[in-house]
Design a protein around this motif. Structure first.
Motif, PDB file in Angstrom:
ATOM      1  N   CYS A   1     -42.976  -8.712 -18.796  1.00  0.00           N
ATOM      2  CA  CYS A   1     -42.417 -10.064 -18.964  1.00  0.00           C
ATOM      3  C   CYS A   1     -43.565 -11.080 -18.990  1.00  0.00           C
ATOM      4  O   CYS A   1     -44.402 -11.092 -18.083  1.00  0.00           O
ATOM      5  CB  CYS A   1     -41.478 -10.367 -17.802  1.00  0.00           C
ATOM      6  SG  CYS A   1     -40.895 -12.063 -17.743  1.00  0.00           S
TER       7      CYS A   1
ATOM      8  N   ARG B   1     -43.634 -13.171 -15.876  1.00  0.00           N
ATOM      9  CA  ARG B   1     -44.149 -12.483 -14.690  1.00  0.00           C
ATOM     10  C   ARG B   1     -45.678 -12.543 -14.668  1.00  0.00           C
ATOM     11  O   ARG B   1     -46.285 -12.846 -13.643  1.00  0.00           O
ATOM     12  CB  ARG B   1     -43.678 -11.016 -14.671  1.00  0.00           C
ATOM     13  CG  ARG B   1     -44.328 -10.241 -13.532  1.00  0.00           C
ATOM     14  CD  ARG B   1     -43.844  -8.824 -13.371  1.00  0.00           C
ATOM     15  NE  ARG B   1     -44.593  -8.238 -12.234  1.00  0.00           N
ATOM     16  CZ  ARG B   1     -44.297  -7.123 -11.621  1.00  0.00           C
ATOM     17  NH1 ARG B   1     -43.260  -6.423 -12.012  1.00  0.00           N
ATOM     18  NH2 ARG B   1     -45.011  -6.684 -10.609  1.00  0.00           N
TER      19      ARG B   1
ATOM     20  N   GLN C   1     -35.235  -6.649 -17.737  1.00  0.00           N
ATOM     21  CA  GLN C   1     -36.681  -6.512 -17.485  1.00  0.00           C
ATOM     22  C   GLN C   1     -37.054  -6.928 -16.055  1.00  0.00           C
ATOM     23  O   GLN C   1     -38.134  -6.591 -15.582  1.00  0.00           O
ATOM     24  CB  GLN C   1     -37.489  -7.328 -18.508  1.00  0.00           C
ATOM     25  CG  GLN C   1     -37.709  -8.803 -18.182  1.00  0.00           C
ATOM     26  CD  GLN C   1     -36.509  -9.676 -18.539  1.00  0.00           C
ATOM     27  OE1 GLN C   1     -35.474  -9.169 -18.957  1.00  0.00           O
ATOM     28  NE2 GLN C   1     -36.629 -10.986 -18.359  1.00  0.00           N
ATOM     29  N   CYS C   2     -36.169  -7.643 -15.374  1.00  0.00           N
ATOM     30  CA  CYS C   2     -36.498  -8.106 -14.017  1.00  0.00           C
ATOM     31  C   CYS C   2     -36.572  -6.942 -13.018  1.00  0.00           C
ATOM     32  O   CYS C   2     -37.168  -7.074 -11.952  1.00  0.00           O
ATOM     33  CB  CYS C   2     -35.467  -9.127 -13.548  1.00  0.00           C
ATOM     34  SG  CYS C   2     -35.351 -10.548 -14.654  1.00  0.00           S
TER      35      CYS C   2
ATOM     36  N   CYS D   1     -39.540  -6.945 -10.328  1.00  0.00           N
ATOM     37  CA  CYS D   1     -40.448  -8.097 -10.399  1.00  0.00           C
ATOM     38  C   CYS D   1     -40.434  -8.843  -9.069  1.00  0.00           C
ATOM     39  O   CYS D   1     -39.374  -9.036  -8.478  1.00  0.00           O
ATOM     40  CB  CYS D   1     -39.992  -9.008 -11.529  1.00  0.00           C
ATOM     41  SG  CYS D   1     -40.955 -10.519 -11.635  1.00  0.00           S
TER      42      CYS D   1
ATOM     43  N   CYS E   1     -36.011 -16.543 -10.608  1.00  0.00           N
ATOM     44  CA  CYS E   1     -35.363 -16.532 -11.933  1.00  0.00           C
ATOM     45  C   CYS E   1     -33.907 -16.062 -11.932  1.00  0.00           C
ATOM     46  O   CYS E   1     -33.162 -16.417 -12.835  1.00  0.00           O
ATOM     47  CB  CYS E   1     -36.120 -15.598 -12.885  1.00  0.00           C
ATOM     48  SG  CYS E   1     -37.880 -15.872 -12.944  1.00  0.00           S
TER      49      CYS E   1
HETATM   50  S1  SF4 Z   1     -37.742 -12.275 -12.520  1.00  0.00           S
HETATM   51 FE1  SF4 Z   1     -37.427 -11.549 -14.596  1.00  0.00          FE
HETATM   52  S2  SF4 Z   1     -37.621 -13.338 -15.909  1.00  0.00           S
HETATM   53 FE2  SF4 Z   1     -38.504 -13.861 -13.940  1.00  0.00          FE
HETATM   54  S3  SF4 Z   1     -40.668 -13.427 -14.133  1.00  0.00           S
HETATM   55 FE3  SF4 Z   1     -39.732 -11.620 -13.287  1.00  0.00          FE
HETATM   56  S4  SF4 Z   1     -39.239 -10.309 -14.996  1.00  0.00           S
HETATM   57 FE4  SF4 Z   1     -39.637 -12.371 -15.819  1.00  0.00          FE
END
Ligand code: SF4
Length: 509
Positions: free
Chosen positions: A36, A39, A228-229, A235, A241
């Motif tokens: 991301c 990220r 993707q989080c 993440c 987010c």
């Molecule tokens: S939480 Fe999701 S959208 Fe936010 S930075 Fe991490 S991967 Fe990216």
């Protein structure tokens, strides 16, 4: 193996970092960028927004593995220069690579195209090429391993190091420690990923350019939260987010996720908006009805299920520890070791007593655990647990403690699992789709929780156990951990006692 990238306009890995126009990338930052753009940006420019401890350690508990991997290569030399002093590390690396007497270099440092890396193991071949091995404390190849190796090969190629093979050195889940020390030749298995590297390698130059451009931007990239989080790694910025689901989110529905997906497709996200004619399983219908009415569900069979026991009632809970590297003879990679039990005993007249066991020496806990357990549980009375975990551990222990095998196996028919009783006969909107004891307890017994304890969850308990048996941990800290572990496990069994009591009250005694 890899061609020197076209963007290679800069000379060698010995160049000064100050020549770079944007913040440096690294292996982990490259992987973050692939996951991301936001990220990566936050990791570099807003690290303080991540939870405390996010960037503290190189591996998830795997630091113990790397020195063992190095021991497989006698004569190898470690670039013993801390991460912040990269230029110094590069200079030493250059000297070691140039010395044909050095068969392997550990933590070699390189810089190319704004990407700074330290390689775990770089092994010299006779033809002037090198083998790259990345050490990982996992037992299978992960999706991130190929891009991780690709960016390293890219940097190495840019620095003039010819890589013949690249792979990950994983822990072999078949390994069982013998009577001596750890056998480093059997502990690991090498997965050669050279053949799959090319497509990843071809994308590195473009990715690096894009990531570095993005990092130079004034604004945080606008990225919407999504899959993707959490994939391929959770993440650390989800709190920033991701909007947490509301108290009546349809995601709480148990069973098939297709039902939830179908509801969301129709724009229905709140349990209270689920149309009455929607096809739902009985368990799902119960969750919807409880959301609509705001009241608990108590099934007609609850009383009978709770009374199908024999006194005295033993409320039992185990804690286990699963170190990556087998610590004692007869133990395996990530194999759970039962280290502690707590036992509340309830007599028919209401008398409640407590007993406990914690193996606090740095030796295998199995035998002492098994002996104390069979002694404490005697030969009669139901053993109340919450989940199948204790059953699994008793079976596993019986295999490895032959002297206690018969008495351990005799415990199994006495086990009564409270979890399916709760799942089948009780629901409260506060459960939000989860039947874990930590979620059920506040719904049924609001005056009892874990908030007053030093240790609140099983993951922390396992981590703390490892610290407690480590001789390097100061004695006063070990004593505090010991007390914390005992009180945590005790609370788990007391929670079961109180949950059963509350359910009996709802069922009419
Ligand atoms: S939480 Fe999701 S959208 Fe936010 S930075 Fe991490 S991967 Fe990216």
């Amino acid at each position: 193996m890899a061609k020197r990238p076209n963007r290679a306009t800069l000379p060698s890995h010995l160049r000064l970092p100050m020549a770079q126009p944007a913040p440096m990338l690294s292996k982990s930052r490259y992987l973050s960028g692939l996951q991301c753009a936001k990220r990566l940006y936050l990791e570099v420019n807003r690290r303080d927004r991540a939870p405390v401890g996010t960037f503290g350690s190189r591996f998830d508990g795997g630091d113990a593995v790397v020195p063992l991997a190095r021991a497989r290569h006698p004569g190898g030399v470690l670039v013993d220069v801390e991460y912040g002093r990269h230029e110094e590390a590069m200079a030493l690396t250059a000297r070691l690579l140039a010395d044909p007497r050095v068969p392997a270099v550990f933590e070699a440092a390189f810089l190319f195209d704004g990407v700074r890396i330290r390689t775990d193991l770089l092994l010299r071949n006779h033809d002037g090429t090198w083998d790259l091995q990345e050490v990982r404390p996992s037992t299978s190849v992960k999706e991130t391993h190929l891009p991780d190796l690709a960016v390293q090969v890219y940097v190495l190629s840019g620095c003039g190091v010819r890589v013949r093979r690249a792979g990950v050195l994983l822990l072999d889940r078949r390994y069982v420690r013998g009577e001596g020390g750890v056998d480093v030749s059997a502990l690991f298995c090498l997965k050669d990923l050279t053949a799959g590297l090319e497509p990843h390698l071809a994308a590195v130059a473009e990715n690096v350019a894009a990531f570095r451009d993005g990092l130079g931007a004034a604004e945080v990239p606008a990225v919407t939260a999504g899959g993707q989080c959490w994939h391929p790694r959770e993440c650390p910025f989800t709190a920033e987010c991701v909007t947490p689901p509301g108290p009546f989110d349809v995601g709480q529905l148990p069973g098939s996720s297709k039902v939830v997906a179908a509801l969301r497709e129709r724009g229905i996200h709140d349990l209270r908006d689920v149309p009455p004619d929607t096809r739902l399983s009985p368990a799902q219908r119960r969750v919807v009805d409880c959301a609509v009415t705001g009241r608990a569900y108590v099934g007609p069979g609850l009383r009978a299920a709770l009374h199908a026991v024999a006194f005295p009632l033993f409320f039992l809970d185990f804690e286990t520890w699963s170190p990556a590297v087998p610590r004692y003879p007869g133990t395996g990679v990530y194999k759970p070791l039962p280290t502690q039990w707590s036992l509340h005993t309830l007599q028919r007249d209401g008398t409640l007593t407590h007993a406990e066991f914690l193996h606090d020496a740095d030796t295998s806990p199995r035998l002492a655990f098994a002996a104390s357990l069979v002694r404490a549980l005697g030969e009669a009375g139901s053993i109340v647990v919450y989940s199948k975990y204790e059953r699994t551990q008793i079976h596993s222990l019986a295999e490895r403690a032959p002297d206690h095998r018969a008495r351990l196996l005799a415990l199994v028919p006495r086990l009564v699992d409270l979890l399916p009783i709760v799942t089948e006969h009780y629901y409260h909107p506060q459960l939000r789709g989860s039947f874990s004891i930590k979620r059920v307890l506040p719904a049924l017994v609001p005056d009892l929780g874990y908030g007053d304890l030093a240790i609140h969850d099983g993951g922390t308990a396992a981590e703390m156990y490892g610290r407690m048996v480590d001789a390097a941990t100061p004695a006063d800290e070990r004593a505090a951990i010991r007390e914390g572990l005992l009180r945590y496990c005790e609370r788990d069994t007391l929670a079961m006692v109180r949950v059963r009591e509350a359910l009996l009250g709802l069922a009419g005694g």
